[in-house]
Write an enzyme that holds these catalytic residues in place. Structure first.
Site, PDB file in Angstrom:
ATOM      1  N   SER A 152      65.366   2.792  57.038  1.00  0.00           N
ATOM      2  CA  SER A 152      66.615   3.533  57.103  1.00  0.00           C
ATOM      3  C   SER A 152      67.634   2.813  56.231  1.00  0.00           C
ATOM      4  O   SER A 152      67.538   1.598  56.033  1.00  0.00           O
ATOM      5  CB  SER A 152      67.128   3.589  58.550  1.00  0.00           C
ATOM      6  OG  SER A 152      68.455   4.081  58.613  1.00  0.00           O
ATOM      7  N   TYR A 155      70.834  -0.562  66.417  1.00  0.00           N
ATOM      8  CA  TYR A 155      69.915   0.129  65.503  1.00  0.00           C
ATOM      9  C   TYR A 155      69.844  -0.567  64.153  1.00  0.00           C
ATOM     10  O   TYR A 155      68.757  -0.746  63.599  1.00  0.00           O
ATOM     11  CB  TYR A 155      70.370   1.578  65.330  1.00  0.00           C
ATOM     12  CG  TYR A 155      69.438   2.411  64.487  1.00  0.00           C
ATOM     13  CD1 TYR A 155      68.116   2.638  64.880  1.00  0.00           C
ATOM     14  CD2 TYR A 155      69.884   3.006  63.305  1.00  0.00           C
ATOM     15  CE1 TYR A 155      67.269   3.416  64.110  1.00  0.00           C
ATOM     16  CE2 TYR A 155      69.044   3.784  62.534  1.00  0.00           C
ATOM     17  CZ  TYR A 155      67.732   3.995  62.941  1.00  0.00           C
ATOM     18  OH  TYR A 155      66.898   4.759  62.171  1.00  0.00           O
TER      19      TYR A 155
END
Length: 262
Positions: A147, A160
Site C-alpha cells: 500500500s 495500518y
C-alpha cells in the site's frame, strides 16, 4: 502480410498463465477476489484462500478455481493449507486490512495486534510455508499486496501504516535474500481503492466510509489493481517488478486528492 494478423499454424498461443498454479489469499472480496478472477482469465490454475468459505466457494465456482479455507492467524490452518497444495508457482499475499483510524494517543492495542497479526505475521507464516514450493517450481513469483501506506505515514493511520511499512520491508528483504533463487519478489502498492469492505471495516460506519471517496471522480477499483498484478506476473520471468505504485489520477499524494464539488 500488411494489415493482417499473423496466425501461427500451430493454433492460438496459450494464455500467459497456462500450466502455472497461483495462490491468492484474502480472496473472498475486494482486490483478492478481483485478482483471482483476473488470473483465472489469464489461464492460471487458481487456488483461493480465506476464512469466509461460503463467499470463497461461490467465487471459485464462478471463475473455475479451487477454494481452500485459510486463516493466516492460525498456524494449524496455514499448515493444512500448504499441505493441500502439490504445486505453487505464484503466491499473491493479498490478505490484510485496517481496523481503526485512531491517533496514537488513543491507540487500541488490541486493534494494533490484530492489524499486525493479519498483515504481517500471517503473511510471513504463509510465505515461509510455501517458499520451498515456489523455489521448486523453477520460476516462482512471490507477490505482496502492499500500500502507499507502507511508503508514506499519515495522521490516524499508524496501526495500518506501521503494518504496511513492515510488509514493504518484508518484500525488500526477501528480494535480497532470494536474489540467487528462481523466484521473483514483487510488491504492488495501491493508493486510494474503493472496495466494498476495506474502509467500512476500518471506520465501522457506512456514511464515514463513503465520505472518504466523496467528490473523487474515479478512485481506483479492485479490478484496476488486479490488472497491475496480472501485468507484473505475466512479464518474462527475467523481468522483476520490484515495486509498482499505483494511484488514481485524482490522488497525487497521500494528502493531495482532487475532489469535485457537488
Amino acid at each position: 502480410m500488411t494489415g493482417v494478423a499473423e496466425i501461427s499454424s500451430s493454433g492460438p498461443r496459450p494464455l500467459p498463465g497456462t500450466g502455472r498454479t497461483a495462490v491468492v489469499t484474502g480472496a473472498s472480496s475486494g482486490i483478492g477476489a478481483a485478482t483471482a478472477a483476473r488470473l483465472a482469465a489469464e489461464g492460471f490454475d487458481v487456488v483461493v484462500g480465506a476464512r469466509r468459505l461460503d463467499r470463497l466457494t461461490a467465487l471459485a465456482e464462478r471463475i473455475g478455481a479451487r477454494a481452500l479455507p485459510l486463516d493466516l492467524t492460525d498456524p494449524a490452518s496455514v499448515e493444512a493449507f500448504a499441505a493441500a497444495l502439490d504445486r505453487v508457482d505464484v503466491l499473491v499475499n493479498n490478505a490484510g486490512g485496517a481496523f481503526d483510524a485512531a491517533p496514537v494517543a488513543e491507540a487500541d492495542l488490541d486493534s494494533w495486534a490484530r492489524t499486525y497479526e493479519v498483515n504481517v505475521l500471517g503473511t510471513v507464516r504463509l510465505t515461509k510455508a510455501l517458499l520451498p514450493k515456489l523455489v521448486a517450481s523453477g520460476a516462482g513469483d512471490l507477490l505482496f499486496m502492499g500500500s502507499t501506506a507502507g511508503l508514506v505515514s499519515y495522521e490516524g493511520g499508524a496501526s495500518y501504516t506501521a503494518a504496511k511499512h513492515a510488509v514493504h520491508t518484508l518484500a525488500e528483504t526477501l528480494r535480497l535474500e532470494l536474489y540467487d533463487q528462481p523466484v521473483r519478489v514483487v510488491e504492488i502498492a495501491p493508493g486510494m481503492v474503493k472496495t466494498e469492505e476495506f474502509t467500512l471495516n476500518r471506520v465501522g460506519d457506512r456514511e464515514r466510509a463513503e465520505s472518504v471517496y466523496r467528490g473523487v471522480r474515479r478512485p481506483l477499483v479492485a479490478e484496476d489493481v488486479a490488472d497491475c498484478v496480472a501485468w507484473a506476473l505475466t512479464r518474462p520471468h527475467h523481468v522483476n517488478v520490484d515495486l509498482l505504485v499505483v494511484r488514481p489520477r485524482a490522488q497525487a499524494a497521500q494528502h493531495k486528492v482532487h475532489r469535485e464539488s457537488d
